[in-house]
Design a protein around this motif. Structure first.
Motif, PDB file in Angstrom:
ATOM      1  N   TYR A  44      58.430 -32.905 -11.988  1.00  0.00           N
ATOM      2  CA  TYR A  44      58.966 -31.633 -11.509  1.00  0.00           C
ATOM      3  C   TYR A  44      59.142 -30.644 -12.659  1.00  0.00           C
ATOM      4  O   TYR A  44      58.857 -29.459 -12.524  1.00  0.00           O
ATOM      5  CB  TYR A  44      60.300 -31.847 -10.796  1.00  0.00           C
ATOM      6  CG  TYR A  44      60.177 -31.953  -9.298  1.00  0.00           C
ATOM      7  CD1 TYR A  44      60.415 -30.863  -8.468  1.00  0.00           C
ATOM      8  CD2 TYR A  44      59.821 -33.159  -8.693  1.00  0.00           C
ATOM      9  CE1 TYR A  44      60.296 -30.960  -7.090  1.00  0.00           C
ATOM     10  CE2 TYR A  44      59.701 -33.274  -7.318  1.00  0.00           C
ATOM     11  CZ  TYR A  44      59.943 -32.174  -6.516  1.00  0.00           C
ATOM     12  OH  TYR A  44      59.822 -32.265  -5.160  1.00  0.00           O
ATOM     13  N   LYS A  68      73.467 -39.081  -6.290  1.00  0.00           N
ATOM     14  CA  LYS A  68      72.241 -39.620  -5.708  1.00  0.00           C
ATOM     15  C   LYS A  68      72.549 -40.133  -4.298  1.00  0.00           C
ATOM     16  O   LYS A  68      73.647 -40.649  -4.065  1.00  0.00           O
ATOM     17  CB  LYS A  68      71.710 -40.781  -6.553  1.00  0.00           C
ATOM     18  CG  LYS A  68      71.361 -40.421  -7.983  1.00  0.00           C
ATOM     19  CD  LYS A  68      70.974 -41.696  -8.734  1.00  0.00           C
ATOM     20  CE  LYS A  68      70.704 -41.441 -10.199  1.00  0.00           C
ATOM     21  NZ  LYS A  68      70.427 -42.694 -10.934  1.00  0.00           N
ATOM     22  N   PRO A  69      71.570 -40.059  -3.390  1.00  0.00           N
ATOM     23  CA  PRO A  69      70.248 -39.428  -3.537  1.00  0.00           C
ATOM     24  C   PRO A  69      70.362 -37.912  -3.530  1.00  0.00           C
ATOM     25  O   PRO A  69      71.278 -37.361  -2.928  1.00  0.00           O
ATOM     26  CB  PRO A  69      69.492 -39.936  -2.310  1.00  0.00           C
ATOM     27  CG  PRO A  69      70.549 -40.163  -1.287  1.00  0.00           C
ATOM     28  CD  PRO A  69      71.756 -40.640  -2.042  1.00  0.00           C
ATOM     29  N   PHE A  70      69.477 -37.250  -4.223  1.00  0.00           N
ATOM     30  CA  PHE A  70      69.533 -35.794  -4.305  1.00  0.00           C
ATOM     31  C   PHE A  70      68.177 -35.188  -3.964  1.00  0.00           C
ATOM     32  O   PHE A  70      67.147 -35.862  -4.006  1.00  0.00           O
ATOM     33  CB  PHE A  70      69.959 -35.340  -5.702  1.00  0.00           C
ATOM     34  CG  PHE A  70      69.208 -36.016  -6.818  1.00  0.00           C
ATOM     35  CD1 PHE A  70      67.887 -35.698  -7.092  1.00  0.00           C
ATOM     36  CD2 PHE A  70      69.836 -36.971  -7.610  1.00  0.00           C
ATOM     37  CE1 PHE A  70      67.197 -36.305  -8.124  1.00  0.00           C
ATOM     38  CE2 PHE A  70      69.147 -37.598  -8.642  1.00  0.00           C
ATOM     39  CZ  PHE A  70      67.826 -37.263  -8.894  1.00  0.00           C
ATOM     40  N   HIS A  71      68.202 -33.910  -3.621  1.00  0.00           N
ATOM     41  CA  HIS A  71      66.971 -33.149  -3.415  1.00  0.00           C
ATOM     42  C   HIS A  71      66.542 -32.586  -4.769  1.00  0.00           C
ATOM     43  O   HIS A  71      67.352 -31.975  -5.486  1.00  0.00           O
ATOM     44  CB  HIS A  71      67.196 -32.010  -2.415  1.00  0.00           C
ATOM     45  CG  HIS A  71      67.461 -32.473  -1.016  1.00  0.00           C
ATOM     46  ND1 HIS A  71      66.486 -33.010  -0.214  1.00  0.00           N
ATOM     47  CD2 HIS A  71      68.605 -32.494  -0.285  1.00  0.00           C
ATOM     48  CE1 HIS A  71      67.006 -33.335   0.955  1.00  0.00           C
ATOM     49  NE2 HIS A  71      68.289 -33.044   0.934  1.00  0.00           N
ATOM     50  N   TYR A  72      65.308 -32.764  -5.120  1.00  0.00           N
ATOM     51  CA  TYR A  72      64.827 -32.330  -6.426  1.00  0.00           C
ATOM     52  C   TYR A  72      64.912 -30.816  -6.591  1.00  0.00           C
ATOM     53  O   TYR A  72      65.101 -30.317  -7.705  1.00  0.00           O
ATOM     54  CB  TYR A  72      63.399 -32.837  -6.659  1.00  0.00           C
ATOM     55  CG  TYR A  72      63.364 -34.331  -6.912  1.00  0.00           C
ATOM     56  CD1 TYR A  72      63.508 -34.836  -8.199  1.00  0.00           C
ATOM     57  CD2 TYR A  72      63.247 -35.226  -5.855  1.00  0.00           C
ATOM     58  CE1 TYR A  72      63.512 -36.199  -8.436  1.00  0.00           C
ATOM     59  CE2 TYR A  72      63.240 -36.606  -6.084  1.00  0.00           C
ATOM     60  CZ  TYR A  72      63.382 -37.081  -7.373  1.00  0.00           C
ATOM     61  OH  TYR A  72      63.396 -38.438  -7.607  1.00  0.00           O
ATOM     62  N   GLU A  73      64.809 -30.095  -5.495  1.00  0.00           N
ATOM     63  CA  GLU A  73      64.945 -28.636  -5.584  1.00  0.00           C
ATOM     64  C   GLU A  73      66.361 -28.232  -5.977  1.00  0.00           C
ATOM     65  O   GLU A  73      66.569 -27.240  -6.666  1.00  0.00           O
ATOM     66  CB  GLU A  73      64.556 -27.991  -4.255  1.00  0.00           C
ATOM     67  CG  GLU A  73      63.074 -28.075  -3.921  1.00  0.00           C
ATOM     68  CD  GLU A  73      62.200 -27.355  -4.944  1.00  0.00           C
ATOM     69  OE1 GLU A  73      62.702 -26.440  -5.626  1.00  0.00           O
ATOM     70  OE2 GLU A  73      61.019 -27.710  -5.068  1.00  0.00           O
ATOM     71  N   VAL A  74      67.341 -29.020  -5.518  1.00  0.00           N
ATOM     72  CA  VAL A  74      68.742 -28.748  -5.896  1.00  0.00           C
ATOM     73  C   VAL A  74      68.921 -28.991  -7.394  1.00  0.00           C
ATOM     74  O   VAL A  74      69.574 -28.209  -8.099  1.00  0.00           O
ATOM     75  CB  VAL A  74      69.717 -29.621  -5.085  1.00  0.00           C
ATOM     76  CG1 VAL A  74      71.138 -29.485  -5.625  1.00  0.00           C
ATOM     77  CG2 VAL A  74      69.665 -29.251  -3.618  1.00  0.00           C
TER      78      VAL A  74
END
Length: 234
Positions: free
Chosen positions: A20, A101-107
């Motif tokens: 990312y 976690k779990p997280f959204h990579y956009e966040v």
């Protein structure tokens, strides 16, 4: 290009974060030796650190404190721990933010961009560089540099804070307790020997500038700045 250090022992998460970062124009680096996080930090010199809590050898709280001895760069904790006390501990040990976690990579990316803007970009405070000077010995606290007679040496954050204390309080004696209070109030466990070790390191840095005996030990009282560099000029 801004650099981000990834301290995460889950290789899948680390690799996804790394990909990312490349996509968004950042240079990422994944820590491989979890007993040498500070060494890798110094080598890479990142603008921001993503730091897990559960790590081999030492936990993320420990490494956050170690990084804070040499840098004020943003540190974002990423952890599966979701308890309030975990987040409090992360912030108390020097972290700037906490993502569960779990997280959204956009966040994650949004938070990274926000912290980078705040510290280095458009929202960064526009302040004049501080200079602390005494008889030709000049300290630049934000640069972590000290100069004398056209010679310059680089300091760690703790060394710079120590030297600033001595320069600002000259000719007063600084007690060991006062030094501990001032510099290590953010650390939970501090060995009394820490003061002696850091004093030795600072003396060594000043020796690189040609100053011998710049900090003298006052038995039973603490330490005092000794203007030996000024005497040498006379």
């Amino acid at each position: 290009m801004e650099k981000i250090l990834i301290v995460e022992d889950d290789s899948k998460i680390a690799e996804l974060l790394h990909s990312y970062f490349g996509r968004y124009g950042y240079e990422g680096r994944i820590v491989e030796k979890f007993d040498q996080v500070l060494t890798e930090f110094k080598e890479f010199e990142p603008h921001l650190v993503l730091l897990d809590i559960n790590l081999p050898t030492f936990d993320g709280y420990y490494w956050c404190r170690q990084i804070r001895t040499v840098s004020t760069c943003p540190i974002i904790f990423i952890s599966a721990r979701s308890g309030d006390m975990d987040q409090v501990m992360a912030l108390e040990n020097g972290g700037d933010d906490y993502i569960t976690k779990p997280f959204h990579y956009e966040v994650v990316m949004a938070k990274i961009r926000s912290h980078l803007r705040r510290v280095y970009g458009e929202y960064a405070p526009k302040i004049e560089e501080r200079v602390v000077e005494l008889e030709g010995l000049t300290l630049y606290p934000e640069r972590l540099e000290v100069t004398l007679n056209d010679k310059t040496t680089v300091l760690t954050k703790k060394e710079a804070e120590l030297l600033e204390m001595f320069l600002s309080s000259y000719p007063k004696v600084m007690s060991r307790n006062k030094i501990l209070e001032k510099l290590w109030d953010d650390m939970i466990f501090v060995d009394d020997n820490t003061v002696s070790v850091n004093m030795t390191r600072l003396r060594k840095k000043l020796t690189e500038l040609g100053i011998e005996g710049a900090i003298e030990t006052v038995r039973g009282a603490g330490y005092r700045l000794n203007m030996t560099w000024n005497q040498a000029k006379s």
